[in-house]
Motif scaffolding. Structure first.
Motif, mmCIF file in Angstrom:
data_model
loop_
_atom_site.group_PDB
_atom_site.id
_atom_site.type_symbol
_atom_site.label_atom_id
_atom_site.label_comp_id
_atom_site.label_asym_id
_atom_site.label_seq_id
_atom_site.Cartn_x
_atom_site.Cartn_y
_atom_site.Cartn_z
ATOM 1 N N VAL A 106 -15.469 -43.659 19.510
ATOM 2 C CA VAL A 106 -16.133 -42.786 18.301
ATOM 3 C C VAL A 106 -15.865 -43.330 16.794
ATOM 4 O O VAL A 106 -16.558 -43.356 16.355
ATOM 5 C CB VAL A 106 -15.486 -41.343 18.676
ATOM 6 N N ALA A 107 -14.531 -43.636 16.805
ATOM 7 C CA ALA A 107 -13.940 -44.072 15.247
ATOM 8 C C ALA A 107 -14.773 -45.197 14.675
ATOM 9 O O ALA A 107 -15.033 -44.917 13.467
ATOM 10 C CB ALA A 107 -12.422 -44.392 15.365
ATOM 11 N N PRO A 108 -15.270 -46.281 15.233
ATOM 12 C CA PRO A 108 -15.842 -47.196 14.376
ATOM 13 C C PRO A 108 -17.061 -46.640 14.040
ATOM 14 O O PRO A 108 -17.640 -47.058 12.907
ATOM 15 C CB PRO A 108 -16.032 -48.413 15.580
ATOM 16 N N VAL A 109 -17.755 -45.864 14.772
ATOM 17 C CA VAL A 109 -19.213 -45.362 14.803
ATOM 18 C C VAL A 109 -19.172 -44.111 13.629
ATOM 19 O O VAL A 109 -19.989 -44.221 12.589
ATOM 20 C CB VAL A 109 -19.900 -44.584 15.705
ATOM 21 N N LEU A 110 -18.107 -43.542 13.439
ATOM 22 C CA LEU A 110 -17.975 -42.595 12.279
ATOM 23 C C LEU A 110 -17.608 -43.223 11.028
ATOM 24 O O LEU A 110 -17.983 -42.741 9.907
ATOM 25 C CB LEU A 110 -16.877 -41.476 12.754
ATOM 26 N N ARG A 111 -16.977 -44.274 11.155
ATOM 27 C CA ARG A 111 -16.413 -45.172 9.856
ATOM 28 C C ARG A 111 -17.759 -45.731 9.452
ATOM 29 O O ARG A 111 -18.078 -45.831 8.070
ATOM 30 C CB ARG A 111 -15.502 -45.941 10.035
ATOM 31 N N LEU A 112 -18.667 -46.151 10.289
ATOM 32 C CA LEU A 112 -19.901 -46.742 9.748
ATOM 33 C C LEU A 112 -20.944 -45.865 9.260
ATOM 34 O O LEU A 112 -21.508 -46.199 8.192
ATOM 35 C CB LEU A 112 -20.579 -47.447 11.007
ATOM 36 N N ALA A 198 -20.384 -34.522 6.254
ATOM 37 C CA ALA A 198 -19.634 -35.469 6.153
ATOM 38 C C ALA A 198 -18.008 -35.368 6.283
ATOM 39 O O ALA A 198 -17.313 -36.216 5.636
ATOM 40 C CB ALA A 198 -19.798 -36.352 4.912
ATOM 41 N N ASP A 199 -17.722 -34.275 6.777
ATOM 42 C CA ASP A 199 -16.262 -33.981 6.692
ATOM 43 C C ASP A 199 -15.490 -34.828 7.563
ATOM 44 O O ASP A 199 -15.915 -34.837 8.841
ATOM 45 C CB ASP A 199 -15.919 -32.397 7.195
ATOM 46 N N ALA A 200 -14.658 -35.560 7.032
ATOM 47 C CA ALA A 200 -13.708 -36.620 7.978
ATOM 48 C C ALA A 200 -12.995 -35.761 9.017
ATOM 49 O O ALA A 200 -12.468 -36.434 10.039
ATOM 50 C CB ALA A 200 -12.875 -37.420 7.150
ATOM 51 N N GLY A 201 -12.586 -34.703 8.751
ATOM 52 C CA GLY A 201 -11.705 -34.025 9.666
ATOM 53 C C GLY A 201 -12.475 -33.718 10.939
ATOM 54 O O GLY A 201 -11.725 -33.246 11.883
ATOM 55 N N ALA A 202 -13.856 -33.643 10.831
ATOM 56 C CA ALA A 202 -14.578 -33.628 12.229
ATOM 57 C C ALA A 202 -14.361 -34.574 13.252
ATOM 58 O O ALA A 202 -14.566 -34.405 14.503
ATOM 59 C CB ALA A 202 -16.071 -33.498 12.127
ATOM 60 N N GLY A 203 -13.943 -35.927 12.843
ATOM 61 C CA GLY A 203 -13.755 -37.100 13.777
ATOM 62 C C GLY A 203 -12.766 -36.539 14.834
ATOM 63 O O GLY A 203 -13.039 -36.939 16.019
ATOM 64 N N PRO A 204 -11.448 -36.309 14.419
ATOM 65 C CA PRO A 204 -10.526 -36.012 15.518
ATOM 66 C C PRO A 204 -10.947 -34.826 16.525
ATOM 67 O O PRO A 204 -10.660 -34.778 17.659
ATOM 68 C CB PRO A 204 -9.461 -35.585 14.787
ATOM 69 N N LEU A 205 -11.727 -33.805 15.930
ATOM 70 C CA LEU A 205 -12.244 -32.908 16.974
ATOM 71 C C LEU A 205 -13.257 -33.419 17.564
ATOM 72 O O LEU A 205 -13.139 -32.963 18.842
ATOM 73 C CB LEU A 205 -12.864 -31.626 16.072
ATOM 74 N N LEU A 206 -14.036 -34.217 17.319
ATOM 75 C CA LEU A 206 -15.127 -34.745 18.276
ATOM 76 C C LEU A 206 -14.356 -35.542 19.358
ATOM 77 O O LEU A 206 -14.626 -35.607 20.546
ATOM 78 C CB LEU A 206 -16.009 -35.585 17.363
ATOM 79 N N VAL A 207 -13.277 -36.417 18.777
ATOM 80 C CA VAL A 207 -12.463 -37.208 20.016
ATOM 81 C C VAL A 207 -11.813 -36.047 20.897
ATOM 82 O O VAL A 207 -11.876 -36.452 22.034
ATOM 83 C CB VAL A 207 -11.298 -38.106 19.315
#
Length: 234
Positions: A106-112, A198-207
């Motif tokens: 997930v993480a590389p795609v969200l950074r991209l 674009a909330d970066a906090g959504a990334g950990p929730l998605l993981v």
């Protein structure tokens, strides 16, 4: 010795080539992401890039070759995910390994998606995987299927006792969640403006969401050993 105007002109063309090639690639990436591969013409790409029409085919060939060149250009994102996956697979199988595998996915795609230079590429991947044109199918097979197999193997390894078939389903569901997240901006409206796209906090929730769903799918397979039925007492 004077090189002459023709030689000098060729030298200028060579010096300009990387910028013009890149401009064409970025223009195609943007238009394909916004409108889809089939809806965009070579002329539109040339106009968006600000170059003569003939230069598009000169640098990148036909439209399907230009489409392929975009994914060749972004090959490093696949390599990054595979490198993170190799690190994630170190250690003992179990929930922690599973989460690290999902983070590598997930993480590389969200950074991209959050970067200015990668925004259109991320949108393009989401759009073309959804509509599944023949051109997208070829890109999937060449660029993404080998990575998919690596992640399926890792999910299987992280959950001892599960089956690889179940891991393939889990990967399929994970792809759906990730692509929807990076391509759908309705969350602001659906949350009544409490969430931002674009909330970066959504990334950990998605993981966490994908990890929990994967763990639920990859339960140990039932034993195939046959049990001896108990005799009924007379």
């Amino acid at each position: 010795m004077d090189p002459g105007p023709r030689t000098a002109r060729r030298a200028v063309d060579r010096s300009e080539r990387p910028d013009r090639q890149q401009a064409i690639l970025l223009a195609a990436e943007k238009l394909f992401a916004q409108h889809g591969y089939r809806a965009v013409s070579i002329r539109q790409i040339a106009e968006e890039a600000g170059v003569p029409l003939a230069l598009v085919s000169y640098y990148h060939g036909q439209k399907h070759e230009l489409f392929q060149a975009i994914f060749d250009h972004w090959r490093s994102t696949v390599d990054e995910r595979l490198a993170l996956l190799a690190v994630a697979r170190e250690g003992t199988p179990g929930p922690r390994m599973l989460k690290r595998v999902v983070e590598a996915f997930v993480a590389p795609v969200l950074r991209l998606r959050a970067s200015e230079e990668g925004e259109y590429y991320a949108q393009l991947v989401a759009r073309e995987l959804f509509y599944r044109t023949p051109e997208a199918a070829q890109v999937l097979e060449e660029h993404f299927d080998p990575m998919a197999h690596a992640f399926i193997d890792a999910l299987h390894a992280a959950c001892p006792g599960s089956t690889r078939a179940a891991a393939a389903w889990a990967y399929q569901f994970a792809v759906g969640a990730l692509l929807h997240h990076i391509s759908d901006d309705r969350v602001e409206r659906l949350s009544r403006r409490q969430n931002r796209t674009a909330d970066a906090g959504a990334g950990p929730l998605l993981v966490d969401f994908i990890s929990a769903g994967t763990a639920a799918v990859l339960v140990p397979a039932p034993s195939t050993a046959t049990r001896t039925p108990k005799r009924r007492q007379a």
